[in-house]
Design a protein around this motif. Structure first.
Motif, PDB file in Angstrom:
ATOM      1  N   ARG A   1       0.822  -1.203   0.000  1.00  0.00           N
ATOM      2  CA  ARG A   1       0.000   0.000   0.000  1.00  0.00           C
ATOM      3  C   ARG A   1       0.863   1.263   0.000  1.00  0.00           C
ATOM      4  O   ARG A   1       0.548   2.244  -0.684  1.00  0.00           O
ATOM      5  CB  ARG A   1      -0.949  -0.012   1.196  1.00  0.00           C
TER       6      ARG A   1
ATOM      7  N   LYS B   1       1.004   6.640  -6.903  1.00  0.00           N
ATOM      8  CA  LYS B   1      -0.098   7.552  -7.199  1.00  0.00           C
ATOM      9  C   LYS B   1       0.325   9.003  -7.025  1.00  0.00           C
ATOM     10  O   LYS B   1      -0.018   9.865  -7.851  1.00  0.00           O
ATOM     11  CB  LYS B   1      -1.294   7.236  -6.301  1.00  0.00           C
TER      12      LYS B   1
ATOM     13  N   SER C   1      -4.019   0.740 -11.670  1.00  0.00           N
ATOM     14  CA  SER C   1      -4.944   1.019 -10.565  1.00  0.00           C
ATOM     15  C   SER C   1      -4.746   0.039  -9.420  1.00  0.00           C
ATOM     16  O   SER C   1      -4.734   0.428  -8.247  1.00  0.00           O
ATOM     17  CB  SER C   1      -6.390   0.970 -11.058  1.00  0.00           C
TER      18      SER C   1
ATOM     19  N   ASN D   1      -3.507   1.014  -5.508  1.00  0.00           N
ATOM     20  CA  ASN D   1      -4.271   0.795  -4.278  1.00  0.00           C
ATOM     21  C   ASN D   1      -3.734  -0.366  -3.455  1.00  0.00           C
ATOM     22  O   ASN D   1      -4.322  -0.730  -2.437  1.00  0.00           O
ATOM     23  CB  ASN D   1      -5.769   0.617  -4.568  1.00  0.00           C
TER      24      ASN D   1
ATOM     25  N   ALA E   1      -7.204   6.792   3.495  1.00  0.00           N
ATOM     26  CA  ALA E   1      -7.851   5.681   2.796  1.00  0.00           C
ATOM     27  C   ALA E   1      -8.763   4.864   3.706  1.00  0.00           C
ATOM     28  O   ALA E   1      -9.535   4.032   3.221  1.00  0.00           O
ATOM     29  CB  ALA E   1      -6.795   4.767   2.180  1.00  0.00           C
TER      30      ALA E   1
END
Length: 281
Positions: free
Chosen positions: A11, A18, A43, A47, A107
């Motif tokens: 993560r 990102k 993507s 994430n 998040a």
């Protein structure tokens, strides 16, 4: 056996990827066209659901013109991304680790935490935060950056989708002489104001009640809508993220034990008000 899913390092790698993409004002599809990589894969990497191969990560970082220091950090995260837990030796409020922690927090779908001796960072006033750093070697610019980040984190508790936040605080935190009586009184008044929010629960665990698991130090459990939970541990010169099920289960038990020992919401508020009155006397 399949590799661990969405580990702490995976993560953190995704957060960094990102951030680099957004710094170039690129959408996922645009980055996919630049690198000839599938947008869905990008993507999933961002994430933390999947981990890119080193050569795929190199293509992305090259396209985004990421600098050498950040490239090295992200490559290191990728190499160890399948490790279930992560102990990081670093300056606790260093820029990289602070950014990583805030990314986990932003998040999250909810959080529960224990703070034995300090008011939790998200609920700190600027004066209180500055007083904490007054005896350190951190430059003023760094301290002000920490203050600004903590002020920004407050926004997660209000607005359209406020973060559900369950916090247990040791009574000792109310009696610390951090910044003097005026700073402490301001801090405790602000703490009381945040306790009025529907999504925020702050309860005080009294001193003198004997042994409990909170004596081992502060921690936070982050829960996510579609990813496994992560436990954050905070130490003086390092911090850690725990991911594996037995560790997370033990920390959930610790939160429940501390909750059973804590004062009610009303009694906690009354205790804080009494300490404020003492500071004003």
């Amino acid at each position: 056996m399949p590799p661990p899913f969405a580990t702490p390092r995976a993560r953190a790698l995704g957060f960094g990827m990102k951030k680099a993409r957004l710094a170039r004002n690129l959408k996922v599809r645009e980055l996919g066209r630049l690198t000839d990589l599938l947008p869905q894969n990008i993507s999933n990497w961002e994430n933390g659901r999947r981990v890119p191969k080193i050569e795929e990560l190199a293509m992305i970082l090259g396209a985004l013109r990421v600098g050498p220091a950040e490239r090295a950090r992200l490559f290191n995260l990728a190499r160890y991304a399948n490790d279930p837990n992560w102990l990081h030796q670093a300056v606790l409020d260093g820029p990289t680790m602070l950014t990583t922690y805030v990314s986990y927090e932003q998040a999250a779908a909810g959080m529960a935490g224990w703070s034995p001796a300090l008011v939790p960072g998200m609920l700190q006033t600027p004066a209180y935060t500055r007083a904490i750093f007054a005896g350190t070697a951190h430059p003023r610019s760094h301290v002000e950056n920490v203050v600004m980040v903590r002020l920004a984190r407050r926004e997660m508790l209000i607005g359209r989708n406020p973060l559900p936040c369950r916090l247990l605080v040791g009574e000792a935190a109310l009696h610390q002489n951090i910044g003097g009586p005026a700073v402490m009184a301001e801090q405790l008044r602000y703490l009381c104001s945040r306790m009025q929010l529907r999504n925020v629960s702050v309860r005080i665990v009294p001193d003198g009640i004997g042994y409990h698991p909170g004596h081992y130090g502060p921690f936070i459990i982050f829960d996510y809508a579609d990813l496994p939970p992560i436990v954050y541990l905070e130490h003086y010169r390092s911090n850690g993220y725990l991911y594996d099920d037995p560790n997370v289960a033990d920390y959930r038990k610790a939160i429940e034990t501390l909750s059973s020992l804590a004062l009610s919401h009303q009694d906690s508020a009354q205790l804080i008000e009494a300490v404020i009155a003492e500071l004003a006397a």
